[in-house]
Scaffold this motif. Structure first.
Motif, PDB file in Angstrom:
ATOM      1  N   LEU A 255       0.827  -1.212   0.000  1.00  0.00           N
ATOM      2  CA  LEU A 255       0.000   0.000   0.000  1.00  0.00           C
ATOM      3  C   LEU A 255       0.860   1.261   0.000  1.00  0.00           C
ATOM      4  CD1 LEU A 255      -2.957  -0.846   2.405  1.00  0.00           C
ATOM      5  CD2 LEU A 255      -2.683  -1.343  -0.025  1.00  0.00           C
ATOM      6  N   HIS A 256       2.161   1.095   0.208  1.00  0.00           N
ATOM      7  CA  HIS A 256       3.072   2.258   0.280  1.00  0.00           C
ATOM      8  C   HIS A 256       4.125   2.091  -0.822  1.00  0.00           C
ATOM      9  CE1 HIS A 256       5.141   5.600   1.925  1.00  0.00           C
ATOM     10  NE2 HIS A 256       5.615   5.102   3.052  1.00  0.00           N
ATOM     11  N   GLY A 257       5.392   1.990  -0.469  1.00  0.00           N
ATOM     12  CA  GLY A 257       6.455   1.962  -1.490  1.00  0.00           C
ATOM     13  C   GLY A 257       6.550   0.654  -2.250  1.00  0.00           C
TER      14      GLY A 257
ATOM     15  N   ARG B 109      -7.548  -4.127  -5.623  1.00  0.00           N
ATOM     16  CA  ARG B 109      -7.325  -2.694  -5.829  1.00  0.00           C
ATOM     17  C   ARG B 109      -6.587  -2.453  -7.138  1.00  0.00           C
ATOM     18  NH1 ARG B 109      -7.070   0.844  -0.436  1.00  0.00           N
ATOM     19  NH2 ARG B 109      -9.063   0.051   0.265  1.00  0.00           N
ATOM     20  N   LEU B 110      -6.855  -1.322  -7.730  1.00  0.00           N
ATOM     21  CA  LEU B 110      -6.066  -0.915  -8.881  1.00  0.00           C
ATOM     22  C   LEU B 110      -4.792  -0.291  -8.305  1.00  0.00           C
ATOM     23  CD1 LEU B 110      -5.567  -0.325 -11.850  1.00  0.00           C
ATOM     24  CD2 LEU B 110      -7.062   1.669 -11.660  1.00  0.00           C
ATOM     25  N   MET B 111      -3.722  -1.057  -8.314  1.00  0.00           N
ATOM     26  CA  MET B 111      -2.490  -0.595  -7.661  1.00  0.00           C
ATOM     27  C   MET B 111      -1.932   0.615  -8.419  1.00  0.00           C
ATOM     28  SD  MET B 111      -2.639  -2.565  -5.211  1.00  0.00           S
ATOM     29  CE  MET B 111      -1.163  -2.214  -4.266  1.00  0.00           C
ATOM     30  N   GLY B 112      -1.314   1.533  -7.649  1.00  0.00           N
ATOM     31  CA  GLY B 112      -0.807   2.761  -8.274  1.00  0.00           C
ATOM     32  C   GLY B 112      -1.883   3.820  -8.426  1.00  0.00           C
ATOM     33  N   PHE B 113      -3.058   3.557  -7.855  1.00  0.00           N
ATOM     34  CA  PHE B 113      -4.144   4.535  -7.866  1.00  0.00           C
ATOM     35  C   PHE B 113      -4.549   4.850  -6.435  1.00  0.00           C
ATOM     36  CE2 PHE B 113      -6.663   5.822 -11.653  1.00  0.00           C
ATOM     37  CZ  PHE B 113      -5.729   5.462 -12.611  1.00  0.00           C
ATOM     38  N   GLY B 114      -4.988   6.077  -6.215  1.00  0.00           N
ATOM     39  CA  GLY B 114      -5.501   6.459  -4.902  1.00  0.00           C
ATOM     40  C   GLY B 114      -4.400   6.985  -4.010  1.00  0.00           C
ATOM     41  N   HIS B 115      -4.789   7.833  -3.089  1.00  0.00           N
ATOM     42  CA  HIS B 115      -3.821   8.404  -2.150  1.00  0.00           C
ATOM     43  C   HIS B 115      -4.569   8.977  -0.961  1.00  0.00           C
ATOM     44  CE1 HIS B 115      -0.393  10.646  -0.640  1.00  0.00           C
ATOM     45  NE2 HIS B 115       0.347   9.859  -1.391  1.00  0.00           N
ATOM     46  N   ARG B 116      -3.983   8.854   0.218  1.00  0.00           N
ATOM     47  CA  ARG B 116      -4.624   9.417   1.403  1.00  0.00           C
ATOM     48  C   ARG B 116      -4.757  10.934   1.293  1.00  0.00           C
ATOM     49  NH1 ARG B 116      -4.739   7.848   6.668  1.00  0.00           N
ATOM     50  NH2 ARG B 116      -5.542   5.913   5.815  1.00  0.00           N
TER      51      ARG B 116
ATOM     52  N   ARG C 232     -14.693   8.400  -5.715  1.00  0.00           N
ATOM     53  CA  ARG C 232     -13.715   8.237  -4.622  1.00  0.00           C
ATOM     54  C   ARG C 232     -12.457   9.079  -4.834  1.00  0.00           C
ATOM     55  NH1 ARG C 232     -16.522   3.707  -5.384  1.00  0.00           N
ATOM     56  NH2 ARG C 232     -17.219   2.471  -3.598  1.00  0.00           N
TER      57      ARG C 232
ATOM     58  N   ASN D 278      -1.108   7.581  -8.794  1.00  0.00           N
ATOM     59  CA  ASN D 278      -0.134   8.134  -7.857  1.00  0.00           C
ATOM     60  C   ASN D 278       1.286   7.883  -8.383  1.00  0.00           C
ATOM     61  OD1 ASN D 278       0.751   5.502  -6.921  1.00  0.00           O
ATOM     62  ND2 ASN D 278      -1.157   5.385  -5.753  1.00  0.00           N
TER      63      ASN D 278
ATOM     64  N   ALA E 162       4.110  -0.467  -3.745  1.00  0.00           N
ATOM     65  CA  ALA E 162       3.059  -0.399  -4.772  1.00  0.00           C
ATOM     66  C   ALA E 162       3.655  -0.413  -6.180  1.00  0.00           C
ATOM     67  CB  ALA E 162       2.209   0.851  -4.568  1.00  0.00           C
TER      68      ALA E 162
ATOM     69  N   TYR F  74     -16.912   4.716 -10.319  1.00  0.00           N
ATOM     70  CA  TYR F  74     -16.305   4.176  -9.085  1.00  0.00           C
ATOM     71  C   TYR F  74     -15.095   5.029  -8.672  1.00  0.00           C
ATOM     72  CZ  TYR F  74     -13.763   1.012  -5.943  1.00  0.00           C
ATOM     73  OH  TYR F  74     -13.098   0.488  -4.862  1.00  0.00           O
TER      74      TYR F  74
ATOM     75  N   ASP G  63       3.428   5.776  -7.990  1.00  0.00           N
ATOM     76  CA  ASP G  63       3.874   4.411  -8.290  1.00  0.00           C
ATOM     77  C   ASP G  63       3.288   3.854  -9.589  1.00  0.00           C
ATOM     78  OD1 ASP G  63       5.498   3.894  -5.979  1.00  0.00           O
ATOM     79  OD2 ASP G  63       3.650   3.951  -4.811  1.00  0.00           O
TER      80      ASP G  63
HETATM   81  N1  CMC Z   1      -8.326   0.654  -6.131  1.00  0.00           N
HETATM   82  C1  CMC Z   1      -9.637   0.486  -5.859  1.00  0.00           C
HETATM   83  N2  CMC Z   1     -10.285   1.103  -4.856  1.00  0.00           N
HETATM   84  C2  CMC Z   1      -9.574   1.923  -4.083  1.00  0.00           C
HETATM   85  C3  CMC Z   1      -8.209   2.148  -4.289  1.00  0.00           C
HETATM   86  C4  CMC Z   1      -7.578   1.486  -5.377  1.00  0.00           C
HETATM   87  N3  CMC Z   1      -6.278   1.666  -5.629  1.00  0.00           N
HETATM   88  N4  CMC Z   1      -7.740   3.011  -3.360  1.00  0.00           N
HETATM   89  C5  CMC Z   1      -8.787   3.307  -2.584  1.00  0.00           C
HETATM   90  N5  CMC Z   1      -9.879   2.658  -3.030  1.00  0.00           N
HETATM   91  C6  CMC Z   1     -11.255   2.775  -2.494  1.00  0.00           C
HETATM   92  C7  CMC Z   1     -11.406   1.988  -1.195  1.00  0.00           C
HETATM   93  O1  CMC Z   1     -11.840   0.670  -1.436  1.00  0.00           O
HETATM   94  C8  CMC Z   1     -12.439   2.820  -0.454  1.00  0.00           C
HETATM   95  O2  CMC Z   1     -13.695   2.535  -1.028  1.00  0.00           O
HETATM   96  P1  CMC Z   1     -15.002   2.497  -0.096  1.00  0.00           P
HETATM   97  O3  CMC Z   1     -15.187   3.907   0.377  1.00  0.00           O
HETATM   98  O4  CMC Z   1     -16.078   2.004  -0.970  1.00  0.00           O
HETATM   99  O5  CMC Z   1     -14.690   1.544   1.022  1.00  0.00           O
HETATM  100  C9  CMC Z   1     -12.081   4.263  -0.871  1.00  0.00           C
HETATM  101  O6  CMC Z   1     -11.459   4.141  -2.155  1.00  0.00           O
HETATM  102  C10 CMC Z   1     -11.136   4.956   0.105  1.00  0.00           C
HETATM  103  O7  CMC Z   1      -9.994   4.120   0.256  1.00  0.00           O
HETATM  104  P2  CMC Z   1      -9.152   4.011   1.578  1.00  0.00           P
HETATM  105  O8  CMC Z   1      -8.452   2.708   1.600  1.00  0.00           O
HETATM  106  O9  CMC Z   1      -9.989   4.380   2.758  1.00  0.00           O
HETATM  107  O10 CMC Z   1      -8.123   5.193   1.348  1.00  0.00           O
HETATM  108  P3  CMC Z   1      -6.816   5.412   2.167  1.00  0.00           P
HETATM  109  O11 CMC Z   1      -6.552   6.852   2.154  1.00  0.00           O
HETATM  110  O12 CMC Z   1      -6.893   4.729   3.476  1.00  0.00           O
HETATM  111  O13 CMC Z   1      -5.716   4.618   1.303  1.00  0.00           O
HETATM  112  C11 CMC Z   1      -4.111   4.085  -0.328  1.00  0.00           C
HETATM  113  C12 CMC Z   1      -4.818   5.208   0.447  1.00  0.00           C
HETATM  114  C13 CMC Z   1      -2.951   4.680  -1.112  1.00  0.00           C
HETATM  115  C14 CMC Z   1      -3.547   3.068   0.661  1.00  0.00           C
HETATM  116  C15 CMC Z   1      -5.121   3.410  -1.265  1.00  0.00           C
HETATM  117  O14 CMC Z   1      -5.605   4.345  -2.210  1.00  0.00           O
HETATM  118  C16 CMC Z   1      -4.544   2.195  -1.985  1.00  0.00           C
HETATM  119  O15 CMC Z   1      -4.569   1.087  -1.441  1.00  0.00           O
HETATM  120  N6  CMC Z   1      -3.989   2.378  -3.239  1.00  0.00           N
HETATM  121  C17 CMC Z   1      -3.339   1.279  -3.923  1.00  0.00           C
HETATM  122  C18 CMC Z   1      -1.924   1.113  -3.406  1.00  0.00           C
HETATM  123  C19 CMC Z   1      -1.023   2.209  -3.877  1.00  0.00           C
HETATM  124  O16 CMC Z   1      -0.993   2.563  -5.054  1.00  0.00           O
HETATM  125  N7  CMC Z   1      -0.222   2.759  -2.931  1.00  0.00           N
HETATM  126  C20 CMC Z   1       0.744   3.795  -3.236  1.00  0.00           C
HETATM  127  C21 CMC Z   1       0.390   5.089  -2.595  1.00  0.00           C
HETATM  128  S1  CMC Z   1       1.318   6.511  -3.235  1.00  0.00           S
HETATM  129  C22 CMC Z   1       2.967   6.259  -2.838  1.00  0.00           C
HETATM  130  C23 CMC Z   1       3.261   6.027  -1.405  1.00  0.00           C
HETATM  131  O17 CMC Z   1       2.800   6.734  -0.517  1.00  0.00           O
HETATM  132  O18 CMC Z   1       3.982   5.075  -1.146  1.00  0.00           O
END
Ligand code: CMC
Length: 432
Positions: free
Chosen positions: A273-275, A307-314, A362, A367, A277, A358, A369
């Motif tokens: 979920l972090h580096g 999850r679609l890896m490389g998408f989404g960010h806190r 959200r 991101n 990814a 979807y 990665d």
């Molecule tokens: N694919 C599908 N759905 C997603 C994704 C994704 N990549 N990311 C978040 N969601 C959905 C999640 O299921 C949730 O949906 P619902 O509200 O229906 O339950 C909503 O979006 C919010 O997700 P969350 O997990 O509460 O968000 P978060 O801020 O806790 O997590 C994250 C952030 C980066 C961990 C997450 O977006 C994720 O798992 N991304 C994929 C892994 C990734 O690419 N990580 C690299 C982050 S950037 C570089 C770094 O910091 O290392």
């Protein structure tokens, strides 16, 4: 916080259980002190109110001057300088100096810093034996985390964290040695003899040389590839209070030495979920295999199965500015090395995702990665190296954040609270 007090206004909280009203100071940055909530009680003997915040989604652990992010507008700045300008014009060591010291270096200051880093690129031969003891297929991150943790035994003076000069020495050591450790894990994995640092080269060139030099032949990286690595290093150098930086600060808050804290930060970075990814993205693209399989894959993401890896960010609720720069860099690298065949799948995934309800609802965007792994793979790195390629430049951020924490008189040992929901007291009865 020094600038507390009522000049930023106050917040009134009414406890509907008792009707009592509490006025709480609002501090700079629209924050209140969590400890002010403790005054809110029903009975005098109560513990007082706490904030419940799993994953620290809305909790500031520090005031920091290092990195600024505006997640809704996709802005990232190191010490006030926009990431786009730094990535476009600066070198990695210049940015490292900026992050560490707060100001860009004058040319003589940069020369001194470069020389300091060069002085420390070699690692103790016993550390090479440690790397050698791993199996050939050991994950590069596992080897590197262990090696960095072991460094605390080679530099026991690092435990004196109260001496600024001593701290600086360890900071320079880690920045200098991380590429060497990373390159040695690669050579070990490949079964190749080690290529020792060449201190006539710059930071990126030397790293590439330790990785890919064959025999005694000098290694000359293509300038576009060397620049791509510098850009990737600049983009990954710091990202304020993310999971691994928080790990660095939490471990450091007990006053352990920087190598132990740094190894802990690397361990936090390793997760997918972090580096981790970037590695997970590559595996995902390989698994999808063809653009024809994207619709089925997307359906499984929408069903919440993966999850679609490389998408989404806190923090970013817009396009991650680092991802835009990396996407451009990827095209420049592919002009030299030929297009990575997985690029078409990545581009199509992005196009579909950005138009899907979807992801729109959200705020999920690519991101940092999403595209970096494609560049690394084209440059010849095995995917196990990808998280380590993130860790090398993030070393600068972790150590700067650690230094800031050590100097911050408000910081105390990290020790969150819990809400206990387990059994009430009960008597022990022997089982036999
Ligand atoms: N694919 C599908 N759905 C997603 C994704 C994704 N990549 N990311 C978040 N969601 C959905 C999640 O299921 C949730 O949906 P619902 O509200 O229906 O339950 C909503 O979006 C919010 O997700 P969350 O997990 O509460 O968000 P978060 O801020 O806790 O997590 C994250 C952030 C980066 C961990 C997450 O977006 C994720 O798992 N991304 C994929 C892994 C990734 O690419 N990580 C690299 C982050 S950037 C570089 C770094 O910091 O290392």
């Amino acid at each position: 916080m020094e600038n507390g007090g009522a000049e930023n206004g106050t917040l009134s909280i009414t406890d509907n259980r008792t009707g009592a009203r509490y006025d709480v100071d609002i501090l700079e940055g629209d924050v209140i002190r969590a400890m002010d909530l403790r005054r809110i009680k029903v009975r005098d003997s109560d513990f007082g109110m706490m904030a419940y915040d799993p994953g620290f989604s809305n909790t500031a652990n520090t005031r920091s001057t290092i990195t600024y992010i505006d997640g809704s507008r996709g802005i990232l700045q190191y010490r006030g300088y926009p990431i786009e300008q730094l990535a476009g014009k600066a070198t990695f060591l210049e940015v490292a100096y900026l992050i560490l010291k707060g100001e860009l270096p004058a040319s003589d200051e940069l020369d001194v810093f470069r020389d300091e880093v060069r002085m420390h690129t070699y690692i103790h031969e016993n550390l090479t034996k440690l790397i050698d003891a791993f199996r050939y297929n050991a994950h590069a991150m596992g080897m590197a985390i262990s090696t960095v943790a072991a460094m605390s035994t080679f530099y026991p003076e690092a435990r004196n964290i109260h001496d600024p000069e001593n701290r600086w020495k360890q900071i320079v050591r880690l920045i200098a040695k991380m590429p060497t450790i990373a390159a040695f894990t690669y050579r070990h994995h490949k079964g190749l003899p080690l290529a020792y640092p060449d201190n006539a080269l710059n930071y990126a060139q030397n790293f590439l040389s330790m990785l890919f030099r064959v025999g005694v032949r000098e290694y000359e990286p293509h300038p576009a590839l060397e620049r791509a690595l510098e850009v990737l290093f600049i983009l990954h150098a710091d990202h304020e209070q993310n999971c691994s930086t928080t790990a660095m600060r939490v471990i450091g808050s007990s006053q352990s030495d920087p190598y132990s804290a740094h190894a802990g930060a690397m361990a936090a970075l390793f997760g997918p979920l972090h580096g981790g990814a970037n590695e997970a993205v590559l595996r995902m693209l390989e698994e999808i295999g063809s653009t024809d399989n994207i619709p089925e894959f997307m359906e499984s993401v929408k069903r919440g199965e993966r999850r679609l890896m490389g998408f989404g960010h806190r923090v970013y609720k817009a396009y991650d500015p680092r991802a835009s720069i990396i996407k451009e860099t990827a095209h420049e690298v592919f002009e030299v090395l030929g297009k990575n065949p997985l690029l078409d799948i990545a581009l199509e995934l992005e196009k579909i995702a950005l138009g899907e309800d979807y992801f729109i609802r959200r705020n999920l965007y690519p991101n940092v990665d999403f595209y970096s792994g494609l560049i690394y793979q084209s440059m010849g790195f095995p995917s196990e190296m990808f998280p380590l390629l993130f860790a090398i430049p993030r070393t600068v951020g972790w150590l700067t954040q650690w230094e800031e924490m050590v100097n911050d008189r408000e910081q105390r040992i990290a020790r969150p609270r819990q809400v206990y929901v387990g059994s009430e007291e009960r008597p022990y009865a022997p089982s036999g």
